[in-house]
Design a protein around this motif. Structure first.
Motif, PDB file in Angstrom:
ATOM      1  N   HIS A 215     -70.819  34.814 -21.735  1.00 43.33           N
ATOM      2  CA  HIS A 215     -72.098  35.279 -21.217  1.00 43.33           C
ATOM      3  C   HIS A 215     -71.977  35.471 -19.698  1.00 43.33           C
ATOM      4  O   HIS A 215     -71.946  34.505 -18.928  1.00 43.33           O
ATOM      5  CB  HIS A 215     -73.206  34.278 -21.550  1.00 43.33           C
ATOM      6  CG  HIS A 215     -73.366  34.050 -23.023  1.00 43.33           C
ATOM      7  ND1 HIS A 215     -74.065  34.910 -23.842  1.00 43.33           N
ATOM      8  CD2 HIS A 215     -72.883  33.060 -23.822  1.00 43.33           C
ATOM      9  CE1 HIS A 215     -74.035  34.457 -25.081  1.00 43.33           C
ATOM     10  NE2 HIS A 215     -73.330  33.329 -25.096  1.00 43.33           N
ATOM     11  N   LYS A 216     -71.876  36.713 -19.260  1.00 43.11           N
ATOM     12  CA  LYS A 216     -71.620  37.033 -17.862  1.00 43.11           C
ATOM     13  C   LYS A 216     -72.756  36.589 -16.942  1.00 43.11           C
ATOM     14  O   LYS A 216     -72.520  36.249 -15.787  1.00 43.11           O
ATOM     15  CB  LYS A 216     -71.396  38.546 -17.704  1.00 43.11           C
ATOM     16  CG  LYS A 216     -70.266  39.101 -18.562  1.00 43.11           C
ATOM     17  CD  LYS A 216     -68.930  38.460 -18.193  1.00 43.11           C
ATOM     18  CE  LYS A 216     -67.791  39.055 -19.033  1.00 43.11           C
ATOM     19  NZ  LYS A 216     -66.482  38.444 -18.698  1.00 43.11           N
ATOM     20  N   GLU A 217     -73.985  36.593 -17.448  1.00 41.63           N
ATOM     21  CA  GLU A 217     -75.104  36.220 -16.585  1.00 41.63           C
ATOM     22  C   GLU A 217     -75.024  34.752 -16.138  1.00 41.63           C
ATOM     23  O   GLU A 217     -75.569  34.381 -15.105  1.00 41.63           O
ATOM     24  CB  GLU A 217     -76.443  36.469 -17.297  1.00 41.63           C
ATOM     25  CG  GLU A 217     -76.722  35.584 -18.502  1.00 41.63           C
ATOM     26  CD  GLU A 217     -76.104  36.107 -19.778  1.00 41.63           C
ATOM     27  OE1 GLU A 217     -76.403  35.554 -20.847  1.00 41.63           O
ATOM     28  OE2 GLU A 217     -75.308  37.073 -19.686  1.00 41.63           O
TER      29      GLU A 217
ATOM     30  N   GLN B  24     -72.255  33.291 -15.271  1.00 40.28           N
ATOM     31  CA  GLN B  24     -71.264  33.190 -14.211  1.00 40.28           C
ATOM     32  C   GLN B  24     -71.876  33.455 -12.844  1.00 40.28           C
ATOM     33  O   GLN B  24     -71.462  32.870 -11.847  1.00 40.28           O
ATOM     34  CB  GLN B  24     -70.112  34.166 -14.467  1.00 40.28           C
ATOM     35  CG  GLN B  24     -69.369  33.923 -15.769  1.00 40.28           C
ATOM     36  CD  GLN B  24     -68.273  34.933 -16.000  1.00 40.28           C
ATOM     37  OE1 GLN B  24     -67.940  35.721 -15.108  1.00 40.28           O
ATOM     38  NE2 GLN B  24     -67.699  34.941 -17.197  1.00 40.28           N
ATOM     39  N   VAL B  25     -72.856  34.327 -12.800  1.00 45.98           N
ATOM     40  CA  VAL B  25     -73.483  34.664 -11.523  1.00 45.98           C
ATOM     41  C   VAL B  25     -74.259  33.482 -10.974  1.00 45.98           C
ATOM     42  O   VAL B  25     -74.122  33.101  -9.813  1.00 45.98           O
ATOM     43  CB  VAL B  25     -74.409  35.888 -11.700  1.00 45.98           C
ATOM     44  CG1 VAL B  25     -75.087  36.235 -10.378  1.00 45.98           C
ATOM     45  CG2 VAL B  25     -73.623  37.069 -12.243  1.00 45.98           C
TER      46      VAL B  25
ATOM     47  N   GLN C 182     -67.757  32.114 -19.988  1.00 45.37           N
ATOM     48  CA  GLN C 182     -66.993  33.353 -19.909  1.00 45.37           C
ATOM     49  C   GLN C 182     -67.582  34.446 -20.803  1.00 45.37           C
ATOM     50  O   GLN C 182     -67.544  35.628 -20.455  1.00 45.37           O
ATOM     51  CB  GLN C 182     -65.530  33.086 -20.314  1.00 45.37           C
ATOM     52  CG  GLN C 182     -64.776  32.191 -19.353  1.00 45.37           C
ATOM     53  CD  GLN C 182     -64.636  32.818 -17.968  1.00 45.37           C
ATOM     54  OE1 GLN C 182     -64.541  34.045 -17.834  1.00 45.37           O
ATOM     55  NE2 GLN C 182     -64.604  31.974 -16.938  1.00 45.37           N
TER      56      GLN C 182
END
Length: 358
Positions: free
Chosen positions: A273-275, A277-278, A271
């Protein structure tokens, strides 16, 4: 104020020099050696007059009833107060727990190597002379064990490199302590280094089957799933093409993440580190978790500490409680009511060093 001491006619204790350069008592206060005591207790005539509990305090017996060496154990002071500060001696504790011979046990090897790593990298400048002798003795035994087993060469090389580096950093100019002692350390270090340089991994012969290349891919995958750190997985991937392909699979790294960290920790890092999640790259997730929380330490066997009698002992030997009969009865009742892991606390190498105010 009167001083109470032993009678001047007491024969006293006889001290002999050990192989590691230290001194130990050969005889008890009555003039009898521990070996003679064990032999006498093994006779049938003496065993009739000896309390069985007293015999168990001195010796251990094998499955066939033969007398074995005394069980290694050590009582320590767990209270961090001014009155008992410094009462725990590291060198004496390592000797009582038989750390040098414990190196030969496969289950304790990594535990002892981790302890050596902490002593060399963090505590070397604060060790007493006796503890220094034990450190070099344990390191020498590690070199012999690596030579015999043809395994864990990287651990030995890491310990030697760190020790050489710390000696250069700490001991510039004149050395602290006895000059003769440090000359002995230098000679032992040269001997250990000579052993390490002569280690050669023997390759299996052509007639040995199956070879690694002949093992099915499913078995290779199961082998990699049982490795507990990224260095071993990456090193295994350099062996040959099949291992390289399997070591990149996300199932290997996902299982490694679940071994070291809880689901809540894994979800928190994803959560933040957004990268991640992709595209859920589990190898990247593992590296993020490792830098955030560190790795979980797992050992086949650890030292245990009894809450009842403050006694340190190796888990496989069992508990050598030295309390009286009434306390033993109470302890057995407690063990029946609660789980044994509540009475016996597993001690990590970091926690072990805290008892010596290092």
């Amino acid at each position: 104020m009167p001083i109470f001491s032993k009678d001047w006619r007491d024969p006293g204790d006889k001290w002999v020099k050990t192989d590691d350069g230290g001194w130990e008592k050969e005889k008890d206060a009555c003039g009898g050696s521990l070996t003679d005591m064990v032999v006498n207790l093994s006779d049938e005539e003496n065993q009739e007059n000896v309390d069985p509990d007293a015999l168990s305090l001195i010796t251990r017996r094998g499955s066939r009833g033969e007398i074995m060496a005394p069980q290694p154990y050590c009582r320590i002071y767990t209270r961090n107060t001014k009155e008992v500060a410094g009462f725990n001696g590291l060198g004496e504790t390592l000797k009582k727990l038989d750390f040098i011979n414990a190196v030969r046990d496969n289950r304790r090897f990594r535990y002892i190597c981790k302890l050596l790593d902490l002593l060399i990298t963090q505590k070397l400048s604060t060790l007493s002379g006796g503890a220094q002798k034990m450190l070099f003795g344990m390191l020498e035994e590690v070199a012999h064990e690596v030579t015999r087993s043809q395994q864990n060469v990287h651990l030995l090389q890491h310990l030697l490199q760190e020790l050489k580096k710390r000696l250069e950093d700490y001991l510039w100019g004149s050395k602290l302590g006895s000059t003769i002692l440090w000359e002995q350390h230098t000679q032992r270090l040269k001997g250990i280094d000579a052993i390490a340089t002569t280690i050669q991994i023997q390759q299996p012969g052509d007639d040995m089957h199956p070879t690694l290349q002949e093992v099915p891919e499913e078995c290779i995958r199961e082998i990699l799933k049982r490795l507990d750190n990224h260095r071993d997985i990456q090193s295994a991937g350099q062996a040959y093409s099949v291992m390289a392909k399997v070591s990149e699979e996300k199932t290997i790294w996902r299982q490694l993440c679940r071994f070291h960290w809880t689901p809540a920790q894994i979800e928190h890092v994803i959560q933040v580190h957004k990268e991640l999640q992709v595209q859920k790259n589990w190898q990247q997730i593992y590296n993020r978790l490792r830098r955030t929380y560190g790795l979980r330490e797992e050992y086949a066997e650890k030292l245990c500490l009894c809450r009842n009698c403050s006694c340190l002992f190796w888990q496989s030997y069992g508990h050598p409680c030295r309390t009286d009969t009434d306390q033993n009865a109470q302890m057995e009742e407690q063990i029946e009511e609660v789980k044994s892991d509540i009475i016996y606390i597993a001690i990590t190498p970091q926690e072990f060093l805290k008892y010596f105010h290092l």
